[in-house]
Motif scaffolding. Structure first.
Motif, PDB file in Angstrom:
ATOM      1  N   ARG A 250     -10.680  36.200  37.665  1.00  0.00           N
ATOM      2  CA  ARG A 250     -10.858  34.986  38.470  1.00  0.00           C
ATOM      3  C   ARG A 250     -12.334  34.757  38.776  1.00  0.00           C
ATOM      4  O   ARG A 250     -12.845  33.652  38.622  1.00  0.00           O
ATOM      5  CB  ARG A 250     -10.078  35.109  39.773  1.00  0.00           C
ATOM      6  CG  ARG A 250     -10.275  33.932  40.726  1.00  0.00           C
ATOM      7  CD  ARG A 250     -10.218  34.294  42.211  1.00  0.00           C
ATOM      8  NE  ARG A 250     -11.081  35.397  42.538  1.00  0.00           N
ATOM      9  CZ  ARG A 250     -10.759  36.355  43.408  1.00  0.00           C
ATOM     10  NH1 ARG A 250      -9.605  36.351  44.025  1.00  0.00           N
ATOM     11  NH2 ARG A 250     -11.612  37.329  43.671  1.00  0.00           N
ATOM     12  N   ASP A 251     -13.031  35.811  39.188  1.00  0.00           N
ATOM     13  CA  ASP A 251     -14.451  35.694  39.519  1.00  0.00           C
ATOM     14  C   ASP A 251     -15.274  35.309  38.293  1.00  0.00           C
ATOM     15  O   ASP A 251     -16.192  34.491  38.384  1.00  0.00           O
ATOM     16  CB  ASP A 251     -14.976  37.002  40.117  1.00  0.00           C
ATOM     17  CG  ASP A 251     -14.363  37.313  41.477  1.00  0.00           C
ATOM     18  OD1 ASP A 251     -13.776  36.406  42.107  1.00  0.00           O
ATOM     19  OD2 ASP A 251     -14.468  38.482  41.904  1.00  0.00           O
TER      20      ASP A 251
ATOM     21  N   LEU B 108     -17.505  28.548  35.455  1.00  0.00           N
ATOM     22  CA  LEU B 108     -17.381  27.152  35.866  1.00  0.00           C
ATOM     23  C   LEU B 108     -18.643  26.682  36.576  1.00  0.00           C
ATOM     24  O   LEU B 108     -19.135  25.581  36.330  1.00  0.00           O
ATOM     25  CB  LEU B 108     -16.154  26.971  36.768  1.00  0.00           C
ATOM     26  CG  LEU B 108     -15.909  25.575  37.323  1.00  0.00           C
ATOM     27  CD1 LEU B 108     -15.770  24.533  36.213  1.00  0.00           C
ATOM     28  CD2 LEU B 108     -14.674  25.586  38.217  1.00  0.00           C
ATOM     29  N   ARG B 109     -19.203  27.522  37.434  1.00  0.00           N
ATOM     30  CA  ARG B 109     -20.441  27.160  38.131  1.00  0.00           C
ATOM     31  C   ARG B 109     -21.579  26.926  37.133  1.00  0.00           C
ATOM     32  O   ARG B 109     -22.379  26.006  37.307  1.00  0.00           O
ATOM     33  CB  ARG B 109     -20.818  28.236  39.133  1.00  0.00           C
ATOM     34  CG  ARG B 109     -19.891  28.277  40.318  1.00  0.00           C
ATOM     35  CD  ARG B 109     -20.292  29.322  41.349  1.00  0.00           C
ATOM     36  NE  ARG B 109     -19.290  29.413  42.383  1.00  0.00           N
ATOM     37  CZ  ARG B 109     -19.100  28.517  43.346  1.00  0.00           C
ATOM     38  NH1 ARG B 109     -19.870  27.457  43.412  1.00  0.00           N
ATOM     39  NH2 ARG B 109     -18.154  28.676  44.249  1.00  0.00           N
TER      40      ARG B 109
ATOM     41  N   PRO C 189     -14.968  30.016  25.564  1.00  0.00           N
ATOM     42  CA  PRO C 189     -15.794  30.186  26.758  1.00  0.00           C
ATOM     43  C   PRO C 189     -15.090  30.811  27.965  1.00  0.00           C
ATOM     44  O   PRO C 189     -15.708  31.560  28.695  1.00  0.00           O
ATOM     45  CB  PRO C 189     -16.250  28.763  27.074  1.00  0.00           C
ATOM     46  CG  PRO C 189     -16.284  28.096  25.742  1.00  0.00           C
ATOM     47  CD  PRO C 189     -15.113  28.686  24.989  1.00  0.00           C
ATOM     48  N   THR C 190     -13.826  30.553  28.158  1.00  0.00           N
ATOM     49  CA  THR C 190     -13.164  31.085  29.351  1.00  0.00           C
ATOM     50  C   THR C 190     -11.991  32.001  29.070  1.00  0.00           C
ATOM     51  O   THR C 190     -11.250  32.355  29.985  1.00  0.00           O
ATOM     52  CB  THR C 190     -12.666  29.936  30.260  1.00  0.00           C
ATOM     53  OG1 THR C 190     -11.751  29.138  29.513  1.00  0.00           O
ATOM     54  CG2 THR C 190     -13.816  29.087  30.748  1.00  0.00           C
TER      55      THR C 190
ATOM     56  N   PRO D 140      -7.136  44.361  40.711  1.00  0.00           N
ATOM     57  CA  PRO D 140      -8.594  44.191  40.643  1.00  0.00           C
ATOM     58  C   PRO D 140      -9.052  43.537  39.337  1.00  0.00           C
ATOM     59  O   PRO D 140     -10.027  42.791  39.322  1.00  0.00           O
ATOM     60  CB  PRO D 140      -9.137  45.622  40.744  1.00  0.00           C
ATOM     61  CG  PRO D 140      -8.038  46.441  41.306  1.00  0.00           C
ATOM     62  CD  PRO D 140      -6.765  45.766  40.911  1.00  0.00           C
ATOM     63  N   LYS D 141      -8.336  43.798  38.253  1.00  0.00           N
ATOM     64  CA  LYS D 141      -8.690  43.184  36.981  1.00  0.00           C
ATOM     65  C   LYS D 141      -8.438  41.678  37.016  1.00  0.00           C
ATOM     66  O   LYS D 141      -9.230  40.895  36.489  1.00  0.00           O
ATOM     67  CB  LYS D 141      -7.901  43.829  35.839  1.00  0.00           C
ATOM     68  CG  LYS D 141      -8.256  45.284  35.616  1.00  0.00           C
ATOM     69  CD  LYS D 141      -7.384  45.900  34.545  1.00  0.00           C
ATOM     70  CE  LYS D 141      -7.692  47.372  34.349  1.00  0.00           C
ATOM     71  NZ  LYS D 141      -6.849  47.982  33.329  1.00  0.00           N
ATOM     72  N   VAL D 142      -7.341  41.290  37.645  1.00  0.00           N
ATOM     73  CA  VAL D 142      -7.036  39.865  37.769  1.00  0.00           C
ATOM     74  C   VAL D 142      -8.088  39.194  38.658  1.00  0.00           C
ATOM     75  O   VAL D 142      -8.582  38.100  38.344  1.00  0.00           O
ATOM     76  CB  VAL D 142      -5.615  39.650  38.326  1.00  0.00           C
ATOM     77  CG1 VAL D 142      -5.355  38.184  38.638  1.00  0.00           C
ATOM     78  CG2 VAL D 142      -4.572  40.177  37.345  1.00  0.00           C
TER      79      VAL D 142
END
Length: 121
Positions: free
Chosen positions: A69-70, A76-77, A19-20, A63-65
């Motif tokens: 993160r986003d 998670l939300r 999932p992540t 920007p990829k990192v």
């Protein structure tokens, strides 16, 4: 995108994932070589990915990192929203995330409310 080399799915091709996290063929093969060539008790001299990058490459990865993160934050939300739809308390959610009930509510409440409203529409 690959969580290890940060190449997009378009660049990397098929990703093995959870999932992540996702990993591309190139990184999987590199991991297999590492496992095959290292003794279990040997300490590896693992280098950080930025150690082999020049400044331009490093800046190109930022920007990829940030996108990774986003993506993780959005994921998670969604999970917190599912927990709330199952009537799991903010206290339990906060505890599982290592934060207080109040911190969990402040961080996720608006997105959970927005998700509920979009499902009703």
């Amino acid at each position: 995108m690959c969580s290890f080399c940060l190449r997009s799915r378009a660049e990397a091709g098929v990703l093995v994932g959870a999932p992540t996290v996702g990993i591309c063929r190139k990184c999987t093969e590199a991991a297999l070589v590492l496992f095959q060539n290292s003794a279990p008790e040997a300490k590896s001299q693992q280098r950080a990915p930025w150690d082999s990058m020049d400044n331009e490459e490093l800046l190109g990865q930022l920007p990829k990192v940030a996108k990774a993160r986003d993506d993780v934050e959005n994921h998670l939300r969604i999970w917190v929203g599912v927990a709330r739809s199952r009537k799991i308390s903010w206290a339990s959610i906060g505890e599982s995330l290592g934060m207080s009930r109040q911190s969990a509510w402040e961080r996720f409440h608006q997105s959970v409310v927005a998700e509920d409203e979009s499902r009703r529409s």
